[in-house]
Design a protein around this motif. Structure first.
Motif, PDB file in Angstrom:
ATOM      1  N   ALA A   1      40.332 -45.204  45.500  1.00 49.51           N
ATOM      2  CA  ALA A   1      39.746 -46.253  44.659  1.00 49.51           C
ATOM      3  C   ALA A   1      40.822 -46.937  43.820  1.00 49.51           C
ATOM      4  N   GLU A   2      41.763 -46.160  43.297  1.00 46.09           N
ATOM      5  CA  GLU A   2      42.823 -46.752  42.475  1.00 46.09           C
ATOM      6  C   GLU A   2      43.792 -47.577  43.303  1.00 46.09           C
ATOM      7  N   ILE A   3      44.098 -47.121  44.511  1.00 44.63           N
ATOM      8  CA  ILE A   3      44.944 -47.916  45.405  1.00 44.63           C
ATOM      9  C   ILE A   3      44.274 -49.259  45.710  1.00 44.63           C
ATOM     10  N   MET A   4      42.981 -49.209  45.995  1.00 45.50           N
ATOM     11  CA  MET A   4      42.241 -50.436  46.270  1.00 45.50           C
ATOM     12  C   MET A   4      42.258 -51.367  45.060  1.00 45.50           C
ATOM     13  N   ALA A   5      42.133 -50.800  43.858  1.00 49.70           N
ATOM     14  CA  ALA A   5      42.140 -51.605  42.635  1.00 49.70           C
ATOM     15  C   ALA A   5      43.479 -52.309  42.454  1.00 49.70           C
ATOM     16  N   ARG A   6      44.557 -51.559  42.626  1.00 53.37           N
ATOM     17  CA  ARG A   6      45.887 -52.156  42.459  1.00 53.37           C
ATOM     18  C   ARG A   6      46.150 -53.211  43.525  1.00 53.37           C
ATOM     19  N   ASN A   7      45.730 -52.920  44.753  1.00 47.27           N
ATOM     20  CA  ASN A   7      45.918 -53.895  45.829  1.00 47.27           C
ATOM     21  C   ASN A   7      45.121 -55.167  45.585  1.00 47.27           C
TER      22      ASN A   7
ATOM     23  N   ILE B   1      36.479 -45.163  37.516  1.00 46.47           N
ATOM     24  CA  ILE B   1      37.892 -45.028  37.856  1.00 46.47           C
ATOM     25  C   ILE B   1      38.428 -46.291  38.524  1.00 46.47           C
ATOM     26  N   ALA B   2      37.678 -46.861  39.480  1.00 49.53           N
ATOM     27  CA  ALA B   2      38.136 -48.058  40.179  1.00 49.53           C
ATOM     28  C   ALA B   2      38.162 -49.263  39.252  1.00 49.53           C
ATOM     29  N   GLY B   3      37.097 -49.480  38.487  1.00 50.90           N
ATOM     30  CA  GLY B   3      37.010 -50.643  37.622  1.00 50.90           C
ATOM     31  C   GLY B   3      38.063 -50.658  36.538  1.00 50.90           C
ATOM     32  N   VAL B   4      38.303 -49.504  35.916  1.00 49.47           N
ATOM     33  CA  VAL B   4      39.308 -49.425  34.854  1.00 49.47           C
ATOM     34  C   VAL B   4      40.699 -49.682  35.411  1.00 49.47           C
ATOM     35  N   GLU B   5      40.994 -49.105  36.571  1.00 46.60           N
ATOM     36  CA  GLU B   5      42.310 -49.344  37.180  1.00 46.60           C
ATOM     37  C   GLU B   5      42.485 -50.819  37.511  1.00 46.60           C
ATOM     38  N   ALA B   6      41.421 -51.438  38.003  1.00 52.47           N
ATOM     39  CA  ALA B   6      41.487 -52.865  38.316  1.00 52.47           C
ATOM     40  C   ALA B   6      41.749 -53.679  37.050  1.00 52.47           C
TER      41      ALA B   6
ATOM     42  N   VAL C   1      35.449 -58.729  40.898  1.00 51.84           N
ATOM     43  CA  VAL C   1      35.736 -57.439  41.518  1.00 51.84           C
ATOM     44  C   VAL C   1      34.516 -56.550  41.317  1.00 51.84           C
ATOM     45  N   ILE C   2      33.959 -56.067  42.416  1.00 51.93           N
ATOM     46  CA  ILE C   2      32.777 -55.201  42.358  1.00 51.93           C
ATOM     47  C   ILE C   2      33.232 -53.749  42.460  1.00 51.93           C
ATOM     48  N   ALA C   3      33.036 -53.005  41.386  1.00 48.77           N
ATOM     49  CA  ALA C   3      33.471 -51.603  41.326  1.00 48.77           C
ATOM     50  C   ALA C   3      32.373 -50.755  40.689  1.00 48.77           C
ATOM     51  N   ILE C   4      31.148 -50.979  41.145  1.00 57.68           N
ATOM     52  CA  ILE C   4      29.989 -50.340  40.491  1.00 57.68           C
ATOM     53  C   ILE C   4      29.671 -48.958  41.047  1.00 57.68           C
ATOM     54  N   GLY C   5      30.496 -48.459  41.982  1.00 55.43           N
ATOM     55  CA  GLY C   5      30.232 -47.141  42.530  1.00 55.43           C
ATOM     56  C   GLY C   5      29.094 -47.155  43.536  1.00 55.43           C
ATOM     57  N   ALA C   6      28.554 -45.983  43.809  1.00 58.09           N
ATOM     58  CA  ALA C   6      27.494 -45.832  44.805  1.00 58.09           C
ATOM     59  C   ALA C   6      26.236 -45.279  44.154  1.00 58.09           C
ATOM     60  N   ALA C   7      25.114 -45.525  44.802  1.00 61.48           N
ATOM     61  CA  ALA C   7      23.873 -44.843  44.441  1.00 61.48           C
ATOM     62  C   ALA C   7      23.818 -43.518  45.201  1.00 61.48           C
TER      63      ALA C   7
ATOM     64  N   GLU D   1      34.926 -65.975  49.271  1.00 62.43           N
ATOM     65  CA  GLU D   1      36.284 -66.199  48.781  1.00 62.43           C
ATOM     66  C   GLU D   1      36.392 -65.876  47.289  1.00 62.43           C
ATOM     67  N   GLY D   2      37.421 -65.122  46.942  1.00 67.68           N
ATOM     68  CA  GLY D   2      37.672 -64.794  45.541  1.00 67.68           C
ATOM     69  C   GLY D   2      36.944 -63.563  45.041  1.00 67.68           C
ATOM     70  N   TRP D   3      36.105 -62.953  45.877  1.00 62.67           N
ATOM     71  CA  TRP D   3      35.393 -61.739  45.490  1.00 62.67           C
ATOM     72  C   TRP D   3      35.977 -60.528  46.226  1.00 62.67           C
ATOM     73  N   TYR D   4      36.081 -59.424  45.500  1.00 63.06           N
ATOM     74  CA  TYR D   4      36.625 -58.182  46.033  1.00 63.06           C
ATOM     75  C   TYR D   4      35.639 -57.041  45.770  1.00 63.06           C
ATOM     76  N   ALA D   5      35.685 -56.017  46.600  1.00 61.49           N
ATOM     77  CA  ALA D   5      34.914 -54.792  46.356  1.00 61.49           C
ATOM     78  C   ALA D   5      35.850 -53.601  46.556  1.00 61.49           C
ATOM     79  N   ILE D   6      35.787 -52.644  45.640  1.00 60.27           N
ATOM     80  CA  ILE D   6      36.702 -51.504  45.665  1.00 60.27           C
ATOM     81  C   ILE D   6      35.949 -50.220  45.333  1.00 60.27           C
ATOM     82  N   GLY D   7      36.573 -49.100  45.646  1.00 64.01           N
ATOM     83  CA  GLY D   7      35.998 -47.806  45.309  1.00 64.01           C
ATOM     84  C   GLY D   7      34.750 -47.490  46.108  1.00 64.01           C
ATOM     85  N   ASP D   8      33.844 -46.741  45.506  1.00 58.80           N
ATOM     86  CA  ASP D   8      32.665 -46.241  46.214  1.00 58.80           C
ATOM     87  C   ASP D   8      31.698 -47.344  46.629  1.00 58.80           C
ATOM     88  N   ALA D   9      31.787 -48.522  46.024  1.00 57.63           N
ATOM     89  CA  ALA D   9      30.886 -49.620  46.389  1.00 57.63           C
ATOM     90  C   ALA D   9      31.244 -50.240  47.735  1.00 57.63           C
TER      91      ALA D   9
END
Length: 389
Positions: A304-310, A11-16, A99-105, A280-288
């Motif tokens: 997660a989607e708010i974080m992606a859009r931001n 969900i986060a990665g696709v929105e991003a 953008v790191i949006a790989i979720g959680a283990a 610098e230049g790296w972001y992490a969103i969602g469950d990660a």
């Protein structure tokens, strides 16, 4: 045009991917799965009211509509100092903007292989359906559902889908007129599971459990699982023909073995703008990502989607593609849930100012079904996106 790589096809990665394209970036989305699995609607797969194909949506279709590149591969290593990724099939590559949006283990409980999870690998939803169908064919049995917590990060606890599937299974057994033949028990290590939804929601859950003759086993830590038994810290045992258990989230082994900044649970430390601390230049969103905020905060899809859009907006500012102020996620933290029960739902909302629970008999169930179709159709541009949904 600037390039961005996004890892994670959830969900986060696709929105991003969608919103980075809107901001004018060349986007490459790397996913180990060929489909977006819509977890909020996966609760209906085990009870047979939807199919796996309706929940697993092809990423290639979304990529074609929005004009981003899709690479099916698995990230096996990450190095923040050298800004490199290691991919299982395509090897090592440098990534300046990521953008790191790989979720959680998942937390690793002893004997976890004896359980199935509605929040685990997508294929487990089908295994749950097989188990449930076999129990229905048998005509009786003991059913136990539960979820766990992470003492290092309570925001990683996810119990809502467990409650939803529990109620949906109850509803199916009632329709078949065999509900009285099954013992249904919910278990959790905390004394009041669901407390962060607010006192009103908690009271309603207690009432519903009593009305539907559910039993509970709360406040005892899980020691380990056996094939047909849950063993608690006091060595008491709970026998079951079906154990559905949602472990709390934890940072993935890949993240924990990397040099990325992490909290005690192995989630990536970020600032309010979703920027990875010190990279610098790296972001992490969602469950990660490690969330900051009130004690009741929870990792949910809308956050997660708010974080992606931001992240897309903030990247565009940082890279000179637009002007304006950066946007943070802190002031958007809330709990938002339509808890489906098969024959209705409850609308749950919580933020710093209020906690609401609105019962929605009958219509609530159809509203959630409608949301599932809206989510898919809006992702491919067939219908406009409603802000906040």
């Amino acid at each position: 045009m600037k390039n961005i790589v996004i890892i994670g096809g959830g969900i986060a990665g696709v929105e991003a991917a969608i919103y980075y394209r809107k901001e004018g970036f060349n986007v490459e989305l790397i996913s180990e799965r060929e489909y977006l699995f819509i977890y909020p609607t996966a609760i209906w797969i085990p009870v047979g009211t939807t199919s796996f194909e309706n929940v697993a949506y092809p990423l290639a279709k979304i990529a074609k509509v929005h004009g981003f590149t899709l690479l099916i591969d698995r990230v096996t290593g990450i190095n923040a100092r050298t800004k490199t990724l290691i991919l299982e099939q395509t090897g090592e590559r440098s990534v300046e903007y990521l953008v790191i949006a790989i979720g959680a283990a998942k937390m690793k409980h002893p004997g976890l292989e004896h359980t199935l999870s509605i929040c685990g690998a997508p294929e487990q939803s089908l295994l749950l359906k097989e188990k449930i169908d076999a129990l229905i064919a048998k005509g009786s049995g003991k059913i136990t559902f539960g979820f766990g917590g992470n003492p290092n990060d309570q925001s990683a606890m996810r119990g809502g889908p467990g409650f939803e599937l529990f109620f949906n299974l109850h509803h199916r057994l009632k329709k078949l007129k065999i509900r009285d033949n099954y013992e249904m028990t919910f278990f959790a290590p905390m004394p009041s599971p669901g407390a962060r939804m607010g006192e009103k929601a908690l009271k309603m859950m207690r009432t519903l459990f009593q009305q539907n003759h559910f039993t509970t086993r709360y406040g005892k830590k899980i020691k380990y699982f056996e094939n047909d038994t849950i063993v608690f810290e006091d060595d008491s045992r709970l026998e079951s023909d079906l154990i559905m258990f949602i472990p709390a989230g934890n940072g993935s082994d890949m993240i924990q073995s990397s040099d990325l900044p992490q909290n005690n649970a192995g989630f990536i430390r970020i600032n309010n703008y979703c920027e990875v601390e010190g990279v610098e230049g790296w972001y992490a969103i969602g469950d990660a990502a490690a969330l900051e905020g009130p004690d009741w905060k929870a990792k949910q899809g809308h956050i997660a989607e708010i974080m992606a859009r931001n992240a897309a907006h903030n990247s565009a500012i940082s890279q000179g593609l637009k002007s304006g102020e950066k946007k943070g996620y802190h002031n958007h933290l809330s709990i938002l849930c339509v808890m489906d029960m098969g024959n209705g739902a409850g609308f749950i909302y919580r933020d710093d100012k209020k906690a609401l629970l609105i019962p929605m008999p009958i219509i609530g169930h159809w509203m959630k079904i409608g949301w599932g179709w809206y989510y898919k159709l809006s992702k491919i541009g067939y219908i406009p996106r409603i802000p906040g949904m």
